[in-house]
Design an enzyme around this catalytic site. Structure first.
Site, PDB file in Angstrom:
ATOM      1  N   SER A 132      42.111  -5.958 -71.565  1.00 33.45           N
ATOM      2  CA  SER A 132      41.213  -6.500 -70.533  1.00 33.45           C
ATOM      3  C   SER A 132      41.985  -6.765 -69.242  1.00 33.45           C
ATOM      4  CB  SER A 132      40.590  -7.812 -71.022  1.00 33.45           C
ATOM      5  OG  SER A 132      39.790  -7.571 -72.155  1.00 33.45           O
ATOM      6  N   ILE A 157      43.196   5.894 -76.767  1.00 34.49           N
ATOM      7  CA  ILE A 157      42.764   6.834 -75.729  1.00 34.49           C
ATOM      8  C   ILE A 157      41.866   7.924 -76.320  1.00 34.49           C
ATOM      9  CG2 ILE A 157      43.540   8.397 -73.877  1.00 34.49           C
ATOM     10  CD1 ILE A 157      44.272   5.303 -73.603  1.00 34.49           C
ATOM     11  N   THR A 158      40.630   7.957 -75.822  1.00 34.15           N
ATOM     12  CA  THR A 158      39.669   8.963 -76.283  1.00 34.15           C
ATOM     13  C   THR A 158      40.163  10.350 -75.857  1.00 34.15           C
ATOM     14  OG1 THR A 158      37.906   7.330 -76.056  1.00 34.15           O
ATOM     15  CG2 THR A 158      37.222   9.639 -76.231  1.00 34.15           C
ATOM     16  N   GLY A 360      17.385  -2.168 -98.554  1.00 36.50           N
ATOM     17  CA  GLY A 360      18.560  -1.587 -99.226  1.00 36.50           C
ATOM     18  C   GLY A 360      18.838  -0.160 -98.780  1.00 36.50           C
ATOM     19  N   GLU A 383      35.356   0.297 -72.318  1.00 32.70           N
ATOM     20  CA  GLU A 383      35.137   0.315 -70.856  1.00 32.70           C
ATOM     21  C   GLU A 383      34.832  -1.088 -70.320  1.00 32.70           C
ATOM     22  OE1 GLU A 383      33.468   3.765 -69.075  1.00 32.70           O
ATOM     23  OE2 GLU A 383      33.775   4.948 -70.877  1.00 32.70           O
ATOM     24  N   THR A 385      35.160  -5.166 -72.102  1.00 27.81           N
ATOM     25  CA  THR A 385      34.391  -5.906 -73.107  1.00 27.81           C
ATOM     26  C   THR A 385      33.210  -6.597 -72.430  1.00 27.81           C
ATOM     27  OG1 THR A 385      35.638  -7.951 -72.804  1.00 27.81           O
ATOM     28  CG2 THR A 385      36.516  -6.382 -74.435  1.00 27.81           C
ATOM     29  N   GLU A 387      32.536  -9.664 -72.415  1.00 29.50           N
ATOM     30  CA  GLU A 387      33.004 -10.874 -71.720  1.00 29.50           C
ATOM     31  C   GLU A 387      33.437 -10.487 -70.297  1.00 29.50           C
ATOM     32  OE1 GLU A 387      33.822  -9.998 -74.778  1.00 29.50           O
ATOM     33  OE2 GLU A 387      33.132 -11.656 -76.022  1.00 29.50           O
TER      34      GLU A 387
END
Ligand SMILES: Cc1cc2nc3c(=O)[nH]c(=O)nc-3n(C[C@H](O)[C@H](O)[C@H](O)COP(=O)(O)OP(=O)(O)OC[C@H]3O[C@@H](n4cnc5c(N)ncnc54)[C@H](O)[C@@H]3O)c2cc1C
Length: 423
Positions: A132, A157-158, A360, A383, A385, A387
């Site tokens: 962050s 890292i995507t 279920g 990208e 959080t 918060e």
């Protein structure tokens, strides 16, 4: 949604929907179970143009607006979030920094292979000590000859494994804090070289591969399991001056702008997940019988679905509005953060509610809602959080109240404490 969508938008959405139902839905469960990157379907998405929806035609893209791109991400996520994040991360994190901050030469050389999906792109910002608080970056770039020597490690890292073109951030001036961060382009071959060569997609022999850049550990994740997430390691990697992206010290402001746009993509992805869960829950409630009646007839079930429908509608307005502002060149940072915050929480709630409606059955992999619930969680984290989204929104509210000029721009204000600006 007619206010936002043209007939072209609706047709594009329908094309993506048909492709997702025909090609993605049949393989999504297995890809999730085996945590395999979907090379074949990603190749087809590249052929459809969806790896470069908002990229100008002159640079090999579809030349469509941001709303079109948002619709592609939303519709893919309705069926499989891993495919959606592949398009989203590639477009907003992989390609857009080059488009926004690259020189003409950088754009001409590197955007076309990204726009066609010939190679995948990514964005390396997060580090073990800088999540962050992205200003806590430890990756260093030291001037050496006509370039920079980079050392450091990026995490989560995507596309760090499957991708080849990356924007990474590194500290060029430690005295300057956030204003001492600079962006660079680095290149590494895909980890699936053999596969990429066999399907003629995902690798470009003539990229100027950077010695010392490699993929690290692959993450074993709760969701987005068919999306590739790994460390990206920079070990004595020398990067020539022409691979610096933007000015020295501009890296921080530039990635803030990149993430502003990326948040609309995460909002769209979240919205698609919520819609997908709703699509499963409604017919199930109308089919399943208990106590001699369809469970739909129980008010508690119907109210749960009514809440879901209402919140999806609200999320769609927020998301499309943020994209609409961006398309008009208007400030959209606050609306992007709001859309991301609202829709990611909505995705979490809606997928949990869908599981509850299915009872279920919803808890098993026979239905996709348990996967959707696992896929939804990271939307509250990636990208920035949630918060952090609230900090961004709060900052805008304050600026509007004080009437500060920075509200006209999507860049962080000069008053922003460095540590509060983040991914
Ligand atoms: C699947 C996946 C894909 C990703 N892809 C990429 C990518 O392609 N590129 C990239 O660079 N990064 C990527 N990330 C990293 C992602 O952006 C970070 O995980 C995220 O920004 C949070 O950082 P962190 O994990 O270090 O959490 P931390 O920053 O350590 O946060 C931990 C907790 O503390 C809270 N917190 C922190 N600061 C504050 C504050 N000031 N006020 C209140 N609460 C606070 C957070 O909200 C959170 O709840 C990816 C992450 C995941 C899981």
């Amino acid at each position: 949604m007619d206010r936002y969508l043209t007939p072209e938008h609706v047709r594009l959405k329908e094309r993506v929907r048909r492709f997702a139902l025909d090609a993605i839905v049949p393989v999504a469960r297995e890809l999730d179970e085996t945590s395999s990157f979907p090379w074949e379907t990603v190749k087809t998405m590249g052929e459809m143009g969806w790896m470069g929806v908002p990229v100008p035609r002159a640079l090999g893209g579809m030349g469509l607006d941001d709303l079109s791109y948002i619709l592609v991400v939303e519709e893919l996520a309705r069926h499989d979030a891993s495919h959606a994040i592949t398009v989203s991360a590639h477009t907003t994190l992989g390609t857009s920094p080059l488009l926004s901050f690259g020189t003409e030469e950088q754009k001409r050389t590197f955007v076309p292979p990204l726009a066609s999906g010939e190679v995948l792109g990514g964005f390396g910002l997060t580090e073990p000590g800088a999540g962050s608080d992205a200003s806590g970056s430890r990756t260093r770039a030291v001037r050496e000859g006509d370039g920079y020597r980079l050392n450091g490690s990026k995490i989560f890292i995507t596309h760090a494994g499957v991708g080849e073109i990356f924007t990474v951030t590194a500290v060029t001036d430690p005295e300057e804090g956030a204003r001492g961060i600079t962006s660079f382009l680095v290149f590494k071959p895909t980890v699936d070289l053999e596969r990429a060569r066999s399907i003629e997609f995902g690798h470009k022999d003539d990229l100027p591969f950077t010695e010392g850049v490699r993929a690290g550990k692959k993450e074993d994740k709760l969701g987005w399991r068919a999306s590739d997430t790994r460390e990206l390691l920079l070990e004595e990697a020398w990067v020539p001056m022409e691979q610096r992206l933007g000015e020295e010290g501009q890296g921080f402001v530039n990635f803030m702008k990149t993430l502003d746009a990326g948040r609309i993509g995460v909002a769209a992805l979240s919205l698609g997940l919520a819609q997908g869960a709703f699509d499963v829950a409604v017919p199930y409630a109308n089919r399943r019988e208990q106590f001699g009646r369809k469970i739909w007839d129980f008010q508690q079930i119907q109210f749960r679905l009514a809440d879901m429908a209402t919140q999806i509608e609200a999320g769609r307005h927020l998301t499309y509005h943020a994209a609409w502002l961006k398309d008009r060149g208007e400030p959209f940072s606050k609306q992007a953060a709001m859309a991301k915050l609202f829709c990611s929480e909505l995705a979490m709630r809606a997928t949990l509610d869908a599981i509850q409606v299915l009872g279920g059955a919803g808890y098993t992999s026979e239905y996709p809602v348990e996967r959707m619930m696992r896929d939804a969680k990271v939307c509250e984290i990636g990208e920035g959080t949630n918060e952090i989204q609230k900090i961004v929104i709060g900052r805008h509210i304050l600026e509007e109240m004080l009437g500060e000029p920075s509200k006209q721009s999507n860049a962080p204000s000069a008053r922003e404490p460095a540590g509060a600006i983040s991914t």
